[in-house]
Design a protein around this motif. Structure first.
Motif, PDB file in Angstrom:
ATOM      1  N   SER A 178      42.279  34.536   5.031  1.00 49.85           N
ATOM      2  CA  SER A 178      42.779  35.232   6.215  1.00 49.85           C
ATOM      3  C   SER A 178      43.584  36.476   5.875  1.00 49.85           C
ATOM      4  CB  SER A 178      43.643  34.287   7.057  1.00 49.85           C
ATOM      5  OG  SER A 178      44.862  33.976   6.387  1.00 49.85           O
ATOM      6  N   ARG A 179      44.024  36.576   4.615  1.00 49.28           N
ATOM      7  CA  ARG A 179      44.858  37.708   4.214  1.00 49.28           C
ATOM      8  C   ARG A 179      44.073  38.837   3.564  1.00 49.28           C
ATOM      9  NH1 ARG A 179      49.321  37.706   6.821  1.00 49.28           N
ATOM     10  NH2 ARG A 179      50.313  38.946   5.172  1.00 49.28           N
ATOM     11  N   VAL A 180      42.914  38.529   3.004  1.00 50.36           N
ATOM     12  CA  VAL A 180      42.152  39.564   2.312  1.00 50.36           C
ATOM     13  C   VAL A 180      41.364  40.395   3.319  1.00 50.36           C
ATOM     14  CG1 VAL A 180      41.979  38.152   0.236  1.00 50.36           C
ATOM     15  CG2 VAL A 180      40.155  38.069   1.954  1.00 50.36           C
ATOM     16  N   THR A 181      40.875  41.548   2.848  1.00 52.90           N
ATOM     17  CA  THR A 181      40.129  42.464   3.702  1.00 52.90           C
ATOM     18  C   THR A 181      38.691  41.989   3.874  1.00 52.90           C
ATOM     19  OG1 THR A 181      41.508  44.326   2.998  1.00 52.90           O
ATOM     20  CG2 THR A 181      39.358  44.851   3.980  1.00 52.90           C
ATOM     21  N   TRP A 182      38.224  41.984   5.110  1.00 50.07           N
ATOM     22  CA  TRP A 182      36.842  41.630   5.419  1.00 50.07           C
ATOM     23  C   TRP A 182      36.003  42.864   5.732  1.00 50.07           C
ATOM     24  CZ3 TRP A 182      35.061  36.420   7.545  1.00 50.07           C
ATOM     25  CH2 TRP A 182      35.791  35.375   6.960  1.00 50.07           C
ATOM     26  N   VAL A 183      36.581  43.807   6.456  1.00 50.01           N
ATOM     27  CA  VAL A 183      35.833  44.992   6.868  1.00 50.01           C
ATOM     28  C   VAL A 183      36.779  46.201   6.853  1.00 50.01           C
ATOM     29  CG1 VAL A 183      34.583  46.120   8.771  1.00 50.01           C
ATOM     30  CG2 VAL A 183      34.214  43.689   8.302  1.00 50.01           C
ATOM     31  N   THR A 184      36.248  47.334   6.435  1.00 49.69           N
ATOM     32  CA  THR A 184      36.969  48.604   6.559  1.00 49.69           C
ATOM     33  C   THR A 184      36.116  49.582   7.365  1.00 49.69           C
ATOM     34  OG1 THR A 184      36.084  49.400   4.451  1.00 49.69           O
ATOM     35  CG2 THR A 184      38.238  48.331   4.404  1.00 49.69           C
ATOM     36  N   LEU A 185      36.783  50.410   8.154  1.00 52.00           N
ATOM     37  CA  LEU A 185      36.119  51.404   8.998  1.00 52.00           C
ATOM     38  C   LEU A 185      36.672  52.788   8.675  1.00 52.00           C
ATOM     39  CD1 LEU A 185      36.301  49.553  12.446  1.00 52.00           C
ATOM     40  CD2 LEU A 185      34.364  49.613  10.886  1.00 52.00           C
ATOM     41  N   ARG A 186      35.790  53.764   8.642  1.00 51.66           N
ATOM     42  CA  ARG A 186      36.191  55.169   8.476  1.00 51.66           C
ATOM     43  C   ARG A 186      35.852  55.907   9.764  1.00 51.66           C
ATOM     44  NH1 ARG A 186      33.481  53.932   3.931  1.00 51.66           N
ATOM     45  NH2 ARG A 186      31.670  55.169   4.613  1.00 51.66           N
ATOM     46  N   SER A 187      36.833  56.572  10.308  1.00 57.12           N
ATOM     47  CA  SER A 187      36.642  57.264  11.578  1.00 57.12           C
ATOM     48  C   SER A 187      37.263  58.653  11.518  1.00 57.12           C
ATOM     49  CB  SER A 187      37.263  56.471  12.727  1.00 57.12           C
ATOM     50  OG  SER A 187      38.660  56.332  12.531  1.00 57.12           O
ATOM     51  N   SER A 188      36.756  59.526  12.385  1.00 52.19           N
ATOM     52  CA  SER A 188      37.288  60.888  12.482  1.00 52.19           C
ATOM     53  C   SER A 188      37.049  61.393  13.898  1.00 52.19           C
ATOM     54  CB  SER A 188      36.614  61.819  11.466  1.00 52.19           C
ATOM     55  OG  SER A 188      37.055  63.151  11.630  1.00 52.19           O
ATOM     56  N   ASP A 189      38.099  61.943  14.467  1.00 56.98           N
ATOM     57  CA  ASP A 189      37.977  62.487  15.817  1.00 56.98           C
ATOM     58  C   ASP A 189      37.686  63.980  15.812  1.00 56.98           C
ATOM     59  OD1 ASP A 189      40.370  63.422  14.914  1.00 56.98           O
ATOM     60  OD2 ASP A 189      41.590  62.514  16.508  1.00 56.98           O
ATOM     61  N   GLY A 190      37.544  64.576  14.637  1.00 53.59           N
ATOM     62  CA  GLY A 190      37.243  66.005  14.541  1.00 53.59           C
ATOM     63  C   GLY A 190      38.450  66.890  14.616  1.00 53.59           C
ATOM     64  N   LEU A 191      39.601  66.330  14.871  1.00 50.43           N
ATOM     65  CA  LEU A 191      40.813  67.128  14.977  1.00 50.43           C
ATOM     66  C   LEU A 191      41.712  66.982  13.756  1.00 50.43           C
ATOM     67  CD1 LEU A 191      41.697  66.418  18.726  1.00 50.43           C
ATOM     68  CD2 LEU A 191      40.435  68.365  17.767  1.00 50.43           C
ATOM     69  N   GLY A 192      41.548  65.895  13.040  1.00 49.33           N
ATOM     70  CA  GLY A 192      42.400  65.657  11.888  1.00 49.33           C
ATOM     71  C   GLY A 192      41.588  65.079  10.740  1.00 49.33           C
ATOM     72  N   PRO A 212      39.938  62.293   8.210  1.00 53.60           N
ATOM     73  CA  PRO A 212      39.371  60.960   8.474  1.00 53.60           C
ATOM     74  C   PRO A 212      40.407  59.871   8.232  1.00 53.60           C
ATOM     75  CG  PRO A 212      37.878  62.289   7.162  1.00 53.60           C
ATOM     76  CD  PRO A 212      39.180  63.038   7.202  1.00 53.60           C
ATOM     77  N   GLN A 213      40.291  58.814   8.990  1.00 52.07           N
ATOM     78  CA  GLN A 213      41.203  57.682   8.879  1.00 52.07           C
ATOM     79  C   GLN A 213      40.416  56.436   8.485  1.00 52.07           C
ATOM     80  OE1 GLN A 213      43.240  57.337  12.630  1.00 52.07           O
ATOM     81  NE2 GLN A 213      44.461  59.198  12.300  1.00 52.07           N
ATOM     82  N   THR A 214      41.120  55.544   7.801  1.00 52.07           N
ATOM     83  CA  THR A 214      40.516  54.275   7.371  1.00 52.07           C
ATOM     84  C   THR A 214      41.258  53.126   8.037  1.00 52.07           C
ATOM     85  OG1 THR A 214      39.858  55.193   5.236  1.00 52.07           O
ATOM     86  CG2 THR A 214      39.932  52.792   5.420  1.00 52.07           C
ATOM     87  N   SER A 215      40.518  52.278   8.684  1.00 52.77           N
ATOM     88  CA  SER A 215      41.091  51.088   9.334  1.00 52.77           C
ATOM     89  C   SER A 215      40.645  49.850   8.567  1.00 52.77           C
ATOM     90  CB  SER A 215      40.637  50.986  10.791  1.00 52.77           C
ATOM     91  OG  SER A 215      41.020  52.135  11.520  1.00 52.77           O
ATOM     92  N   THR A 216      41.601  48.979   8.302  1.00 50.67           N
ATOM     93  CA  THR A 216      41.334  47.757   7.541  1.00 50.67           C
ATOM     94  C   THR A 216      41.448  46.549   8.457  1.00 50.67           C
ATOM     95  OG1 THR A 216      42.195  48.744   5.513  1.00 50.67           O
ATOM     96  CG2 THR A 216      42.016  46.346   5.574  1.00 50.67           C
ATOM     97  N   ILE A 217      40.458  45.660   8.367  1.00 45.73           N
ATOM     98  CA  ILE A 217      40.445  44.441   9.179  1.00 45.73           C
ATOM     99  C   ILE A 217      40.482  43.253   8.231  1.00 45.73           C
ATOM    100  CG2 ILE A 217      39.179  43.100  10.893  1.00 45.73           C
ATOM    101  CD1 ILE A 217      37.864  45.681  11.802  1.00 45.73           C
ATOM    102  N   ASP A 218      41.539  42.457   8.320  1.00 45.53           N
ATOM    103  CA  ASP A 218      41.651  41.288   7.452  1.00 45.53           C
ATOM    104  C   ASP A 218      40.962  40.081   8.092  1.00 45.53           C
ATOM    105  OD1 ASP A 218      43.359  40.529   9.471  1.00 45.53           O
ATOM    106  OD2 ASP A 218      45.185  40.706   8.288  1.00 45.53           O
ATOM    107  N   GLY A 219      40.965  38.966   7.354  1.00 48.40           N
ATOM    108  CA  GLY A 219      40.260  37.778   7.821  1.00 48.40           C
ATOM    109  C   GLY A 219      40.849  37.189   9.078  1.00 48.40           C
ATOM    110  N   ALA A 220      42.179  37.204   9.214  1.00 44.43           N
ATOM    111  CA  ALA A 220      42.811  36.642  10.404  1.00 44.43           C
ATOM    112  C   ALA A 220      42.431  37.419  11.650  1.00 44.43           C
ATOM    113  CB  ALA A 220      44.327  36.625  10.232  1.00 44.43           C
ATOM    114  N   THR A 221      42.167  38.719  11.500  1.00 52.50           N
ATOM    115  CA  THR A 221      41.767  39.528  12.649  1.00 52.50           C
ATOM    116  C   THR A 221      40.277  39.384  12.917  1.00 52.50           C
ATOM    117  OG1 THR A 221      43.516  41.123  12.133  1.00 52.50           O
ATOM    118  CG2 THR A 221      41.768  41.857  13.606  1.00 52.50           C
TER     119      THR A 221
END
Length: 208
Positions: free
Chosen positions: A20-34, A36-45
């Motif tokens: 539940s504590r380790v990373t399951w999925v990561t997302l890279r996103s960009s809104d074109g204004l700044g 890119p950002q990386t979002s991390t989703i752990d097992g509990a989420t």
């Protein structure tokens, strides 16, 4: 055997906590204004059932100390059901074609801003291992309940035999009190056979 089952349940719960504590999925996103950002989703989420099932396994390990018989069987069945749920959680991450839509919903990232996604299988593998360990524990608990029932049945039969022996002993004392020999074996009682008894035959004394 119950002790080993409890140990396996505790280990499985610990494995789920790590998953539940380790990373399951990561997302890279960009809104074109700044940048890119990386979002991390752990097992509990990603799998919100991991922590509740871990608590369930710990509760089952504690319950195995106090329950026996059909209650222990019920605990084993409950653990087995949790194992099925864990198997689904681990395999679903592996076979899901695209984790980006679900990840975007969990991370609250607009899907139109997604640039890429990546899944990590360590948490899923730990979940499957914990499910296998918990399933072994459930089998051990079930076998312990069956052995306890067999032992109770044997004890009950022994009690009946002891009761019969006690009754036999009391019967011997009763026979001694009555003046009988309890060691005598019954023999056939001879039957009286009628015997011919001589009868007085009348004599003719007439003419004498």
């Amino acid at each position: 055997m119950i002790r080993l089952g409890q140990l396996l349940l505790v280990l499985a719960a610990g494995g789920l906590w790590v998953a539940s504590r380790v990373t399951w999925v990561t997302l890279r996103s960009s809104d074109g204004l700044g940048p890119p950002q990386t979002s991390t989703i752990d097992g509990a989420t990603w799998s919100t059932a991991l922590i509740p099932i871990a608590v369930l396994l710990l509760a089952a390990a504690l319950a195995a100390l106090a329950v026996r018989g059909w209650l222990l069987r019920a605990v084993a069945v409950m653990v087995a059901a949790g194992c099925l749920a864990l198997g689904y959680l681990g395999i679903s991450l592996m076979v899901m074609p695209d984790v980006a839509p679900r990840g975007a919903a969990l991370a609250e990232v607009p899907i139109v801003d997604l640039v890429g996604s990546q899944r990590y299988l360590l948490g899923a593998v730990l979940t499957l291992v914990a499910a296998a360990v918990a399933l072994i524990a459930a089998v051990l608990l079930m076998r312990s309940a069956a052995k306890a029932d067999d032992a109770a049945a044997r004890y009950g039969n022994g009690g009946v035999e002891a009761g019969r022996a006690a009754m036999s002993g009391r019967g011997m004392w009763d026979a001694l009190d009555a003046g009988d020999d309890p060691t005598d074996t019954p023999t056939d009682t001879p039957t009286d056979t009628p015997t011919d008894t001589p009868t007085d035959t009348p004599t003719d004394t007439e003419g004498r």
